[in-house]
Design a protein around this motif. Structure first.
Motif, PDB file in Angstrom:
ATOM      1  N   MET A 108       0.989  -8.691   6.655  1.00 38.74           N
ATOM      2  CA  MET A 108       1.588  -8.017   7.802  1.00 38.74           C
ATOM      3  C   MET A 108       1.064  -6.583   7.895  1.00 38.74           C
ATOM      4  N   HIS A 109       0.612  -6.217   9.087  1.00 37.66           N
ATOM      5  CA  HIS A 109       0.180  -4.849   9.357  1.00 37.66           C
ATOM      6  C   HIS A 109       0.988  -4.305  10.529  1.00 37.66           C
ATOM      7  N   GLY A 110       0.764  -3.035  10.806  1.00 39.69           N
ATOM      8  CA  GLY A 110       1.381  -2.433  11.988  1.00 39.69           C
ATOM      9  C   GLY A 110       0.292  -1.897  12.894  1.00 39.69           C
ATOM     10  N   ILE A 131      -2.799   3.899  13.991  1.00 41.04           N
ATOM     11  CA  ILE A 131      -2.661   3.699  12.550  1.00 41.04           C
ATOM     12  C   ILE A 131      -1.905   2.406  12.262  1.00 41.04           C
ATOM     13  N   CYS A 132      -2.077   1.957  11.021  1.00 44.96           N
ATOM     14  CA  CYS A 132      -1.226   0.883  10.519  1.00 44.96           C
ATOM     15  C   CYS A 132       0.025   1.556   9.963  1.00 44.96           C
ATOM     16  N   ASN A 133       1.167   1.207  10.475  1.00 47.45           N
ATOM     17  CA  ASN A 133       2.398   1.849  10.002  1.00 47.45           C
ATOM     18  C   ASN A 133       3.288   0.863   9.244  1.00 47.45           C
ATOM     19  N   GLU A 134       2.634  -0.185   8.738  1.00 47.48           N
ATOM     20  CA  GLU A 134       3.357  -1.187   7.943  1.00 47.48           C
ATOM     21  C   GLU A 134       2.673  -1.188   6.581  1.00 47.48           C
ATOM     22  N   TYR A 135       3.398  -0.852   5.511  1.00 51.46           N
ATOM     23  CA  TYR A 135       2.722  -0.767   4.218  1.00 51.46           C
ATOM     24  C   TYR A 135       2.114  -2.130   3.857  1.00 51.46           C
ATOM     25  N   CYS A 136       0.788  -2.134   3.599  1.00 54.07           N
ATOM     26  CA  CYS A 136       0.099  -3.412   3.422  1.00 54.07           C
ATOM     27  C   CYS A 136      -0.728  -3.456   2.153  1.00 54.07           C
ATOM     28  N   GLY A 137      -0.670  -2.426   1.333  1.00 52.82           N
ATOM     29  CA  GLY A 137      -1.424  -2.458   0.089  1.00 52.82           C
ATOM     30  C   GLY A 137      -2.134  -1.143  -0.174  1.00 52.82           C
ATOM     31  N   GLY A 177      -5.013   0.099   0.354  1.00 49.29           N
ATOM     32  CA  GLY A 177      -5.822   0.774   1.372  1.00 49.29           C
ATOM     33  C   GLY A 177      -5.077   1.031   2.667  1.00 49.29           C
ATOM     34  N   HIS A 178      -3.773   0.901   2.625  1.00 47.11           N
ATOM     35  CA  HIS A 178      -2.944   1.053   3.823  1.00 47.11           C
ATOM     36  C   HIS A 178      -3.256   2.337   4.604  1.00 47.11           C
ATOM     37  N   HIS A 179      -3.362   3.452   3.854  1.00 52.57           N
ATOM     38  CA  HIS A 179      -3.569   4.746   4.511  1.00 52.57           C
ATOM     39  C   HIS A 179      -4.964   4.871   5.128  1.00 52.57           C
ATOM     40  N   ASN A 180      -5.875   3.933   4.794  1.00 48.14           N
ATOM     41  CA  ASN A 180      -7.212   3.971   5.390  1.00 48.14           C
ATOM     42  C   ASN A 180      -7.291   3.196   6.698  1.00 48.14           C
ATOM     43  N   MET A 181      -6.214   2.542   7.077  1.00 43.73           N
ATOM     44  CA  MET A 181      -6.241   1.726   8.295  1.00 43.73           C
ATOM     45  C   MET A 181      -6.021   2.618   9.517  1.00 43.73           C
ATOM     46  N   LEU A 182      -7.041   3.406   9.800  1.00 43.40           N
ATOM     47  CA  LEU A 182      -7.008   4.331  10.923  1.00 43.40           C
ATOM     48  C   LEU A 182      -7.996   3.844  11.965  1.00 43.40           C
TER      49      LEU A 182
END
Ligand code: CUA
Length: 176
Positions: free
Chosen positions: A121-123, A156-162, A164-169
């Motif tokens: 799951m992502h955001g 951004i991805c605003n669903e914690y996914c692992g 690399g979550h903070h790199n999902m820009l």
């Protein structure tokens, strides 16, 4: 005497019953939390309170097996213009990137977004707008939005996914 042994067995039986009850309660509670979380997110997408004046309509979702993506428009993610002139954006989320990395869209035209995930799951949140969708593997999240003004919007991805979550820009570039 046999009496304590009987009590002991009875206690064990009660413990088993309570264990089953607590497991069932936990599962029900967890399901409830997940369902209310998902419906809450869709509610947020459906509402229209953006200060930037972007307008979102028509949130819906459908099923899509990630193994079937090759036979759908998600095979070539990005913006497409249909024969009737309508615009659709197909976005694929995966750990830890969005495809396409940059989405170019025209200002002032309604765009129907479709998002799906290949793994977890992502955001998908577009800053400065009320676009805030949950992207679920096996499902397609769809909504329509009109970006009123040209500019570059960070998403951004605003669903914690692992890890690399903070790199999902990613970015949405709204062109005049
Ligand atoms: Cu994808 Cu967080």
């Amino acid at each position: 005497s046999p009496a304590p042994r009987l009590d002991h067995h009875t206690l064990e039986r009660y413990e088993t019953v309570w264990l089953v009850i607590s497991v069932v309660m936990s599962v029900l509670l967890f399901t409830g939390v997940v369902v209310s979380f998902i419906s809450g997110t869709y509610q947020a997408v459906r509402s229209d309170g953006s200060s930037a004046g972007h307008h979102i309509t028509g949130v819906k979702s459908g099923r899509l097996d990630p193994r079937s993506i090759a036979s759908t428009p998600f095979a070539k993610p990005g913006l497409r213009e249909n024969a009737d002139g309508s615009l659709e954006a197909f976005i694929v989320a995966k750990a830890f990137a969005f495809d396409p990395a940059v989405l170019r869209v025209p200002a002032g035209r309604p765009i129907t977004f479709h998002l799906t995930s290949l793994d977890v799951m992502h955001g998908y949140m577009v800053q400065g707008t009320n676009v805030n969708a949950t992207v679920i593997p096996g499902q397609v999240t769809s909504f329509s939005v009109t970006f009123r003004e040209p500019g570059t919007l960070n998403s951004i991805c605003n669903e914690y996914c692992g890890i690399g979550h903070h790199n999902m820009l990613t970015r949405v570039i709204v062109t005049a």
